[in-house]
Scaffold this active site. Structure first.
Site, PDB file in Angstrom:
ATOM      1  N   TYR A   1       9.897  12.736 -12.486  1.00 52.31           N
ATOM      2  CA  TYR A   1      10.526  11.755 -11.584  1.00 52.31           C
ATOM      3  C   TYR A   1      10.668  10.409 -12.299  1.00 52.31           C
ATOM      4  CZ  TYR A   1      10.781   8.290  -7.824  1.00 52.31           C
ATOM      5  OH  TYR A   1      11.130   7.221  -7.029  1.00 52.31           O
TER       6      TYR A   1
ATOM      7  N   GLU B   1      11.148   7.612   1.000  1.00 53.73           N
ATOM      8  CA  GLU B   1      10.425   6.332   0.934  1.00 53.73           C
ATOM      9  C   GLU B   1       9.868   5.972   2.305  1.00 53.73           C
ATOM     10  OE1 GLU B   1       9.440   4.592  -1.574  1.00 53.73           O
ATOM     11  OE2 GLU B   1      10.705   5.266  -3.216  1.00 53.73           O
TER      12      GLU B   1
ATOM     13  N   TRP C   1       2.689   7.738  -2.780  1.00 56.35           N
ATOM     14  CA  TRP C   1       3.992   8.248  -3.178  1.00 56.35           C
ATOM     15  C   TRP C   1       3.833   9.613  -3.859  1.00 56.35           C
ATOM     16  CZ3 TRP C   1       8.702   8.424  -1.959  1.00 56.35           C
ATOM     17  CH2 TRP C   1       9.695   8.833  -2.848  1.00 56.35           C
TER      18      TRP C   1
END
Length: 187
Positions: free
Chosen positions: A17, A39, A47
């Site tokens: 990512y 998000e 996260w």
């Protein structure tokens, strides 16, 4: 290959990512919607947890097609609440549905969400200067206010700052990270 310092010890999916998505300018409508929803789900959570469930979210949320998500009803909400492979939070699920509707409204008004979101920086990526990483900015405050005015939900300034990082409006890679220079050359 040097990466951002905070990447030390992260799992392979997170490294991928970082290397391929985070901070890279994104202009694809469905991806812009996807990262907004992910998000939003990460608010108050790690996260890394959200990112580890990305494939499960894609499947559960019809590959983040905003037209389909905007039509979710109570039966679909219940199915999502019973899906142990995603983050089960009623208010976030309901916000995702509302945000799909608001996303479609922005597309209708501006021709695309891409045109809308990138207009806040005249289509330019903002590159971090210095080594201090922020969690919000004047831009994220301004955009948050406008998104809320357009009926988006669960979009605070810290969440929107993270979103702007994810979609490449803000290049927040460490200056020594190979991604930082790569993005600088593209913009």
């Amino acid at each position: 290959m040097q990466r951002c310092e905070w990447m030390i010890g992260k799992p392979d999916f997170y490294v991928s990512y970082h290397d391929k998505i985070w901070g890279q300018p994104c202009h694809q409508e469905q991806e812009l919607f996807e990262w907004l929803i992910l998000e939003m789900f990460s608010t108050g959570l790690s996260w890394q947890i959200v990112l580890s469930k990305k494939g499960n979210f894609e499947e559960a949320f019809d590959h983040f097609n905003p037209r389909i998500v905007s039509q979710y009803d109570e039966e679909k909400i219940e199915a999502l609440l019973n899906n142990a492979s995603i983050i089960r939070h009623r208010r976030k699920i309901e916000a995702a549905i509302q945000n799909a509707k608001a996303f479609l409204s922005v597309q209708e008004e501006f021709g695309s969400f891409d045109s809308y979101i990138w207009s806040f920086t005249d289509g330019q990526t903002i590159h971090r200067d210095g080594e201090t990483r922020k969690t919000r900015s004047k831009l994220s405050d301004e955009l948050t206010k406008d998104l809320k005015r357009r009926n988006f939900r669960w979009v605070g300034s810290v969440t929107i700052y993270s979103y702007l990082q994810a979609i490449g409006i803000i290049n927040d890679h460490d200056s020594r990270c190979f991604c930082h220079q790569s993005i600088m050359k593209k913009s």
